[in-house]
Write a protein that holds these residues in place. Structure first.
Motif, PDB file in Angstrom:
ATOM      1  N   ASN A 514       0.895  -1.155   0.114  1.00 42.84           N
ATOM      2  CA  ASN A 514      -0.088   0.075  -0.050  1.00 42.84           C
ATOM      3  C   ASN A 514       0.889   1.339   0.214  1.00 42.84           C
ATOM      4  O   ASN A 514       0.523   2.099   0.727  1.00 42.84           O
ATOM      5  CB  ASN A 514      -0.869   0.038   1.128  1.00 42.84           C
ATOM      6  CG  ASN A 514      -1.864  -1.385   1.030  1.00 42.84           C
ATOM      7  OD1 ASN A 514      -1.998  -1.951   0.089  1.00 42.84           O
ATOM      8  ND2 ASN A 514      -2.586  -1.284   2.291  1.00 42.84           N
ATOM      9  N   THR A 515       1.952   1.349  -0.701  1.00 42.88           N
ATOM     10  CA  THR A 515       2.511   2.632  -0.841  1.00 42.88           C
ATOM     11  C   THR A 515       1.874   3.562  -2.097  1.00 42.88           C
ATOM     12  O   THR A 515       1.240   2.876  -3.011  1.00 42.88           O
ATOM     13  CB  THR A 515       4.011   2.248  -1.325  1.00 42.88           C
ATOM     14  OG1 THR A 515       4.187   1.750  -2.595  1.00 42.88           O
ATOM     15  CG2 THR A 515       4.931   1.475  -0.207  1.00 42.88           C
ATOM     16  N   ASN A 516       2.234   4.698  -2.114  1.00 44.55           N
ATOM     17  CA  ASN A 516       1.570   5.682  -2.957  1.00 44.55           C
ATOM     18  C   ASN A 516       2.165   5.164  -4.499  1.00 44.55           C
ATOM     19  O   ASN A 516       3.186   5.133  -4.699  1.00 44.55           O
ATOM     20  CB  ASN A 516       1.888   7.091  -2.645  1.00 44.55           C
ATOM     21  CG  ASN A 516       1.287   7.467  -1.370  1.00 44.55           C
ATOM     22  OD1 ASN A 516       0.254   7.158  -1.032  1.00 44.55           O
ATOM     23  ND2 ASN A 516       2.029   8.723  -0.811  1.00 44.55           N
ATOM     24  N   GLY A 517       1.036   5.123  -5.293  1.00 41.68           N
ATOM     25  CA  GLY A 517       1.268   5.054  -6.756  1.00 41.68           C
ATOM     26  C   GLY A 517       1.567   3.514  -6.929  1.00 41.68           C
ATOM     27  O   GLY A 517       2.261   3.253  -7.870  1.00 41.68           O
ATOM     28  N   THR A 518       1.256   2.643  -6.128  1.00 44.37           N
ATOM     29  CA  THR A 518       1.457   1.095  -6.214  1.00 44.37           C
ATOM     30  C   THR A 518       0.787   0.380  -6.958  1.00 44.37           C
ATOM     31  O   THR A 518      -0.329   0.887  -7.345  1.00 44.37           O
ATOM     32  CB  THR A 518       1.948   0.596  -4.582  1.00 44.37           C
ATOM     33  OG1 THR A 518       2.386  -0.792  -4.950  1.00 44.37           O
ATOM     34  CG2 THR A 518       0.516   0.316  -4.178  1.00 44.37           C
ATOM     35  N   ASP A 519       1.285  -0.574  -7.452  1.00 43.53           N
ATOM     36  CA  ASP A 519       0.455  -1.755  -8.257  1.00 43.53           C
ATOM     37  C   ASP A 519       0.076  -2.993  -7.457  1.00 43.53           C
ATOM     38  O   ASP A 519      -0.240  -3.857  -7.714  1.00 43.53           O
ATOM     39  CB  ASP A 519       1.089  -1.775  -9.439  1.00 43.53           C
ATOM     40  CG  ASP A 519       2.317  -2.461  -9.475  1.00 43.53           C
ATOM     41  OD1 ASP A 519       2.949  -2.658  -8.203  1.00 43.53           O
ATOM     42  OD2 ASP A 519       2.958  -2.486 -10.703  1.00 43.53           O
ATOM     43  N   PHE A 520       0.462  -2.863  -6.179  1.00 40.04           N
ATOM     44  CA  PHE A 520       0.329  -3.882  -5.093  1.00 40.04           C
ATOM     45  C   PHE A 520      -0.345  -3.665  -4.012  1.00 40.04           C
ATOM     46  O   PHE A 520       0.232  -2.721  -3.167  1.00 40.04           O
ATOM     47  CB  PHE A 520       1.739  -4.452  -4.788  1.00 40.04           C
ATOM     48  CG  PHE A 520       1.810  -5.846  -4.115  1.00 40.04           C
ATOM     49  CD1 PHE A 520       2.310  -6.766  -5.028  1.00 40.04           C
ATOM     50  CD2 PHE A 520       1.369  -6.281  -2.830  1.00 40.04           C
ATOM     51  CE1 PHE A 520       2.318  -8.292  -4.453  1.00 40.04           C
ATOM     52  CE2 PHE A 520       1.565  -7.468  -2.602  1.00 40.04           C
ATOM     53  CZ  PHE A 520       1.897  -8.352  -3.139  1.00 40.04           C
ATOM     54  N   VAL A 700      -1.977  -6.355  -8.324  1.00 39.78           N
ATOM     55  CA  VAL A 700      -2.126  -7.480  -7.534  1.00 39.78           C
ATOM     56  C   VAL A 700      -2.990  -6.816  -6.145  1.00 39.78           C
ATOM     57  O   VAL A 700      -2.368  -5.806  -5.361  1.00 39.78           O
ATOM     58  CB  VAL A 700      -0.723  -8.081  -7.152  1.00 39.78           C
ATOM     59  CG1 VAL A 700      -1.039  -9.052  -6.022  1.00 39.78           C
ATOM     60  CG2 VAL A 700      -0.279  -8.701  -8.323  1.00 39.78           C
ATOM     61  N   VAL A 701      -3.777  -7.534  -5.653  1.00 39.37           N
ATOM     62  CA  VAL A 701      -4.497  -7.321  -4.468  1.00 39.37           C
ATOM     63  C   VAL A 701      -4.563  -8.526  -3.497  1.00 39.37           C
ATOM     64  O   VAL A 701      -5.311  -9.478  -3.915  1.00 39.37           O
ATOM     65  CB  VAL A 701      -5.885  -6.552  -4.739  1.00 39.37           C
ATOM     66  CG1 VAL A 701      -6.417  -6.308  -3.130  1.00 39.37           C
ATOM     67  CG2 VAL A 701      -5.813  -5.177  -5.509  1.00 39.37           C
ATOM     68  N   LEU A 702      -3.996  -8.394  -2.411  1.00 39.10           N
ATOM     69  CA  LEU A 702      -4.165  -9.739  -1.192  1.00 39.10           C
ATOM     70  C   LEU A 702      -5.135  -9.246  -0.439  1.00 39.10           C
ATOM     71  O   LEU A 702      -5.406  -7.957  -0.042  1.00 39.10           O
ATOM     72  CB  LEU A 702      -2.880  -9.816  -0.831  1.00 39.10           C
ATOM     73  CG  LEU A 702      -1.707  -9.972  -1.307  1.00 39.10           C
ATOM     74  CD1 LEU A 702      -0.351 -10.200  -0.534  1.00 39.10           C
ATOM     75  CD2 LEU A 702      -1.808 -11.173  -2.236  1.00 39.10           C
ATOM     76  N   VAL A 703      -6.290  -9.723   0.005  1.00 40.13           N
ATOM     77  CA  VAL A 703      -7.378  -9.440   0.768  1.00 40.13           C
ATOM     78  C   VAL A 703      -7.370 -10.448   2.076  1.00 40.13           C
ATOM     79  O   VAL A 703      -7.434 -11.681   1.873  1.00 40.13           O
ATOM     80  CB  VAL A 703      -8.576  -9.630   0.109  1.00 40.13           C
ATOM     81  CG1 VAL A 703      -9.694  -9.178   0.843  1.00 40.13           C
ATOM     82  CG2 VAL A 703      -8.482  -8.706  -1.327  1.00 40.13           C
ATOM     83  N   GLY A 704      -7.441 -10.095   3.208  1.00 41.15           N
ATOM     84  CA  GLY A 704      -7.591 -10.975   4.562  1.00 41.15           C
ATOM     85  C   GLY A 704      -6.933 -10.532   5.471  1.00 41.15           C
ATOM     86  O   GLY A 704      -6.793  -9.546   6.066  1.00 41.15           O
ATOM     87  N   ASP A 705      -6.099 -11.428   6.146  1.00 40.20           N
ATOM     88  CA  ASP A 705      -5.201 -11.652   7.232  1.00 40.20           C
ATOM     89  C   ASP A 705      -3.781 -11.369   6.806  1.00 40.20           C
ATOM     90  O   ASP A 705      -3.329 -11.988   6.197  1.00 40.20           O
ATOM     91  CB  ASP A 705      -5.659 -12.659   8.059  1.00 40.20           C
ATOM     92  CG  ASP A 705      -4.967 -12.528   9.608  1.00 40.20           C
ATOM     93  OD1 ASP A 705      -4.028 -11.773   9.724  1.00 40.20           O
ATOM     94  OD2 ASP A 705      -5.351 -13.202  10.269  1.00 40.20           O
TER      95      ASP A 705
END
Length: 753
Positions: A514-520, A700-705
């Motif tokens: 979650n850094t600014n301008g990121t794709d992750f 890429v998006v990780l979701v959860g814990d």
């Protein structure tokens, strides 16, 4: 015990695993529908059934008829005949055609179809060709019912009877009587256990030598399904004895018999570095795997040592000249790879995302073209081949198409390019090598002429192939073949957090989130019950708006099939959100799955007749309710191809809005979403997470814990597969290549994976 009779009006629920069904029937003497529940292996809307059973009262659903046994009855009413014909039971007749036929011939419709089918041309829209199709299908149904009666007498479901008849035709009953174990090899969905149950019903005793031999091969195939090339003798005997419920002595006798018939091979010569050399540790191979592993090593060794064309030029200067022409500057590792490609018979180029594999490959191709070398490009899947073609600007094929794969009913599957008719090329380059399994690799090597260069490109840190073996890893680990590893991450790639985080994970480091301008990104949702809804919202609404793409371009990848965030639970939810029902979309049901026009689907079995393979993803273009066909378009190396599935073939398809990470290998998607939750420890491996996130191209998006992320990263265990490829390569490269054996060739069956 009561008896009722009625016409099936609708099927409310059906479990394809055990055939438990809830249906509504219309009895002739009642105005309301009656609910019947029980095991109905083959039942269609419009059929009339006579059922025995008992009336029961369900707490929630009220009065129901619990069926203990039933039989089909040819419908006698006009409404029943129309529904019977329009139910899809007879190919060529759908609801519209059924209405026309019954409207013309009335109560004598079925007699017309059976005895004077030529009269069907009196119906508008039915020509001679369709008459033949309808007549043939009606006769098939009569034969299927005969098979059903026979198999039901053995306690076998009519659903399996349909599959058996579709495969064997009029020989179905004969095959079941003479060799019931053939069903496990020939009929999709019938495994050894079902075939074994049938065999015992027709009188095959538990201690039959034939049963023991077939059971042994079944167990070896189970090891292969887990990626193993062989099984250790002691484990094999114990497992076969447990499954077959017979003494070890009978299994050992069967193993000796199979070895004498060369259906299995026991490796007693090569030293195994992986453990004890005791009798129990001896590797036992199915014949195709033994031929493939030994033949692969001999051919790869021969290719590496063959007399290939040498270029009487300064390769370093040629690379510098190429840099000036292309306005590129190759890194030292890339220059080394290009140089080795020009000097070696066999080469492996490996590296993670952003390390310049494509740039290196383009440089290699351009240099070979300069020296008039014919270069062929291929990859394991249609999507991977298409991506390779786009990256190089040259034609790339799937390996199957490169080898001119074919299938015929009499001959089975074969490759037209083989040791007798080899590829016409100076250089063969295969991308995504981590996906290539043992058997496919061997068949590829047989088609490569000695003197041609063979270049393998891939990421050795990804998951191994779905099929047996760890080919790329074993070749690299053997040290017997030239390998160039690209490690430098280029500046452009460093701007992508997908690339940087992939390498961090691969080194055992936690990703930057979650850094600014990121794709992750990481989206926190620790509540497992809420997680599926968050995932569905991301894929169907939030991410399409964020990246400006269709929800169909957002791929959900998950490590598991079961659980709330598994493939099986998420697909129906995503289907409802992304491709909901509408009057404009036709749909059909197979088991618990509704297939709808516009759905994203995946093939889950190699179908050599249709040339569509396990893991291929397509889209449902059309559902023909009259012909009971589903038309699916698949992306291939040269564009798109439409495959037509009959209703019974839909067992080979699943919804693909969510797919497992294993199934995603070789594919790239604009954006991916991966749920992060605790799963079985055996699945929480670093290379699984690494493979998953490297499928994302733009997002890429990780979701959860967050905590399970560490669980994946810390577990750097590589899936251990039973294979001796590495040891054989070391052995073969340490001694002379037996070219006379290669010239004679080795004839062996091709094993279906």
């Amino acid at each position: 015990m009561a008896v009722i009779q009625g016409t099936v009006e609708r099927i409310t629920f059906r479990n394809e695993e055990n055939f438990y069904t809830i249906a509504k029937i219309q009895r002739d003497d009642k105005e309301y529908l009656t609910t019947v529940v029980g095991v109905f292996p083959a039942i269609n809307i419009g059929e009339t059934i006579r059922a025995e059973g008992d009336w029961v009262t369900h707490v929630e659903y009220g009065t129901q008829f619990n069926v203990s046994s039933y039989e089909m009855v040819i419908p006698a009413s006009l409404n029943g005949i129309e529904k019977y014909l329009g139910s899809g039971l007879i190919k060529g007749i759908g609801p519209v055609t059924a209405k026309k036929i019954v409207g013309r011939f009335g109560i004598g419709t079925l007699e017309v179809i059976e005895k004077t089918p030529e009269r069907l041309v009196e119906i508008d829209g039915i020509g001679d060709k369709k008459v033949q199709m309808i007549s043939k299908a009606f006769e098939e149904q009569k034969e299927i019912r005969k098979v059903m009666v026979y198999l039901q007498g053995l306690g076998i479901s009519p659903a399996y009877a349909v599959k058996i008849y579709k495969h064997y035709g009029d020989d179905a009953v004969k095959v079941v009587k003479d060799n019931p174990y053939a069903l496990a090899d020939d009929v999709f969905g019938i495994g050894f256990k079902t075939a074994d149950s049938i065999a015992q019903s027709v009188g095959v005793p538990l201690n039959s030598p034939e049963r023991a031999a077939t059971g042994l091969r079944y167990v070896l195939n189970q090891f292969a399904n887990d990626g193993h090339v062989f099984a250790k003798k002691g484990e094999l005997i114990e497992e076969a004895s447990r499954i077959l419920e017979v003494d070890n002595e009978l299994i050992e006798d069967a193993l000796r018999d199979l070895e004498e018939r060369r259906l299995v091979f026991i490796e007693r010569r090569i030293n195994q570095d992986k453990g004890s050399s005791s009798e129990d540790e001896l590797p036992v191979y199915l014949a195709p795997f033994y031929y493939s592993e030994t033949g692969l090593c001999m051919r790869l060794g021969a290719l590496a040592r063959a007399n290939f064309r040498k270029f009487d030029v300064d390769i370093s200067k040629e690379i510098s000249r190429l840099e000036r022409q292309t306005h590129l500057r190759f890194a030292s590792e890339q220059r080394l790879a290009i140089n080795k490609a020009m000097e070696s018979g066999v080469l492996v180029i490996t590296g993670g995302p952003g390390t310049g594999k494509t740039t290196t490959l383009n440089g290699i191709i351009k240099l070979f073209q300069k020296f008039d070398q014919k270069v062929l490009l291929a990859a394991p899947t249609g999507r991977a081949a298409k991506r390779l073609s786009e990256a190089t600007g040259r034609e790339a094929k799937t390996i199957h198409r490169l080898l001119e794969f074919s299938y015929s009913e009499g001959q089975g599957m074969s490759f037209q390019r083989n040791e007798w008719r080899q590829l016409e090329a100076d250089v063969i380059i295969i991308d995504e090598m981590s996906m290539v399994d043992l058997v496919l690799m061997y068949n590829l090597l047989k088609a490569i002429p000695f003197g041609a260069r063979f270049i393998m490109v891939g990421d050795a840190d990804q998951l191994p192939s779905v099929g047996p073996g760890s080919v790329l890893k074993d070749i690299i680990d053997s040290g017997a073949i030239e390998v160039v590893q690209l490690k430098r991450i280029f500046r452009q790639a460093q701007e992508s957090m997908i690339v940087m985080n992939a390498h961090r994970i691969n080194k055992g480091e936690f990703p930057i989130l979650n850094t600014n301008g990121t794709d992750f990104f990481f989206v926190e949702e620790k509540d497992r019950e809420k997680l599926p809804d968050v995932l569905v919202e991301l894929v169907s609404e939030r991410l399409p708006n964020y990246v400006g793409r269709s929800p169909m371009d957002i791929q959900l990848l998950t490590p598991v099939r079961k659980t709330a965030a598994g493939v099986d639970n998420l697909n129906p939810k995503l289907q409802e959100a992304i491709n909901p029902p509408s009057p404009a979309k036709r749909e059909t049901r197979f088991g618990a799955t509704i297939f709808r026009e516009g759905d994203k689907v995946m093939q889950i079995k190699n179908n050599y007749r249709k040339l569509v393979f396990n893991g291929d993803i397509g889209f449902i273009e059309c559902i023909d309710t009259e012909e009971r066909e589903v038309h699916v378009t698949f992306i291939e190396d040269d564009g798109e191809r439409e495959i037509v599935y009959e209703q019974y073939e839909l067992e080979q398809l699943v919804l693909a809005y969510a797919v497992s990470i294993h199934k995603s290998q070789g594919s790239e998607y604009p954006a991916i979403v991966i749920p992060m939750m605790w799963v079985m420890p055996s699945l929480m491996m670093r290379n699984l997470l690494y493979t998953g996130i490297t499928r994302g191209k733009k997002l890429v998006v990780l979701v959860g814990d967050k905590r399970p992320i560490w669980g994946y990263i810390k577990n750097n265990r590589i899936e251990d597969r039973n294979t001796l490829l590495k040891e054989r390569l070391c052995h073969i490269m340490a001694g002379p290549i037996l070219t006379e054996e290669l010239e004679k060739g080795i004839s062996e069956p091709i094993l279906e994976n």
